[in-house]
Design a protein around this motif. Structure first.
Motif, PDB file in Angstrom:
ATOM      1  N   GLN A  73     -14.300  58.330 -22.526  1.00  0.00           N
ATOM      2  CA  GLN A  73     -15.806  58.634 -22.006  1.00  0.00           C
ATOM      3  C   GLN A  73     -16.075  57.514 -20.727  1.00  0.00           C
ATOM      4  O   GLN A  73     -15.838  56.305 -21.100  1.00  0.00           O
ATOM      5  N   LEU A  74     -15.995  58.100 -19.476  1.00  0.00           N
ATOM      6  CA  LEU A  74     -16.319  57.437 -18.538  1.00  0.00           C
ATOM      7  C   LEU A  74     -17.843  56.931 -18.344  1.00  0.00           C
ATOM      8  O   LEU A  74     -18.687  57.488 -18.652  1.00  0.00           O
ATOM      9  N   ILE A  75     -17.984  55.977 -17.644  1.00  0.00           N
ATOM     10  CA  ILE A  75     -19.279  55.393 -17.522  1.00  0.00           C
ATOM     11  C   ILE A  75     -19.845  55.931 -16.406  1.00  0.00           C
ATOM     12  O   ILE A  75     -19.353  55.856 -15.197  1.00  0.00           O
ATOM     13  N   GLY A  79     -25.024  50.724 -13.726  1.00  0.00           N
ATOM     14  CA  GLY A  79     -26.090  49.917 -13.550  1.00  0.00           C
ATOM     15  C   GLY A  79     -26.953  50.115 -14.731  1.00  0.00           C
ATOM     16  O   GLY A  79     -27.404  49.069 -15.238  1.00  0.00           O
ATOM     17  N   LYS A  80     -27.206  51.313 -15.186  1.00  0.00           N
ATOM     18  CA  LYS A  80     -28.209  51.393 -16.119  1.00  0.00           C
ATOM     19  C   LYS A  80     -27.536  51.224 -17.346  1.00  0.00           C
ATOM     20  O   LYS A  80     -28.309  50.677 -18.207  1.00  0.00           O
ATOM     21  N   GLU A  81     -26.503  51.495 -17.753  1.00  0.00           N
ATOM     22  CA  GLU A  81     -25.808  51.217 -18.859  1.00  0.00           C
ATOM     23  C   GLU A  81     -25.494  49.618 -19.265  1.00  0.00           C
ATOM     24  O   GLU A  81     -25.978  49.311 -20.396  1.00  0.00           O
ATOM     25  N   TRP A  82     -25.373  49.048 -18.118  1.00  0.00           N
ATOM     26  CA  TRP A  82     -25.230  47.601 -18.216  1.00  0.00           C
ATOM     27  C   TRP A  82     -26.652  47.064 -18.333  1.00  0.00           C
ATOM     28  O   TRP A  82     -26.868  46.006 -19.234  1.00  0.00           O
TER      29      TRP A  82
END
Length: 158
Positions: A73-75, A79-82
């Motif tokens: 599962q790639l990010i 920025g949004k996930e962090w």
């Protein structure tokens, strides 16, 4: 010293030619030795390749199993996930909640915990005792470092 064009009575060259039969035998012998060495090397490599093929079959199956595994599962939006992770951590740090309700462990905001600590103070652990007195007051365990554990001898069975 002999004048030019005159030959001396003693010879300065070989009187016998090279032995062609002996040289031919040496060449054939070298060829046979090289052929035998090549055959031995071919046999050894053939045996190594056969044993390697037996050991590589499990690796091939493992490679096929890896090919069947799902892709990582790639990010896609780092920025949004962090920021979502940071928001979740800040929420946990700044709100009340239960960590383990059955054990009675709760989560308290840091600012609230500091206020409670100032109001109530640190719990009294030693009641005026020194560290050595506290350590000596602790209950002793059954196992002492200098005394080995001995098991009772088994009873003899009839």
């Amino acid at each position: 010293m002999n004048p030019q064009g005159h030959q001396a009575s003693y010879g300065t060259h070989e009187k016998k030619d090279a032995d062609v039969i002996s040289l031919g035998m040496i060449a054939v012998l070298l060829f046979l030795i090289i052929a035998v060495c090549l055959l031995v090397c071919w046999g050894i490599l053939h045996e190594f390749n056969r044993s390697r093929a037996v050991h590589e079959r499990p690796r091939i199956r493992a490679a096929e199993e890896v090919a069947q595994m799902p892709q990582p599962q790639l990010i896609t939006r780092p920025g949004k996930e962090w920021s979502e992770v940071r928001l979740l951590e800040q929420t946990k740090l700044q709100t009340l909640g239960w960590v383990d309700r059955q054990a009675g462990v709760a989560r308290v905001p840091i600012s609230e915990a500091m206020k409670l600590l100032v109001e109530r103070g640190l719990p009294e652990v030693g009641a005026g005792q020194t560290r050595l007195q506290l350590m000596q007051a602790r209950p002793q365990t059954d196992v002492q470092p200098n005394n080995p554990i001995t098991l009772p001898a088994p009873e003899a069975t009839p």
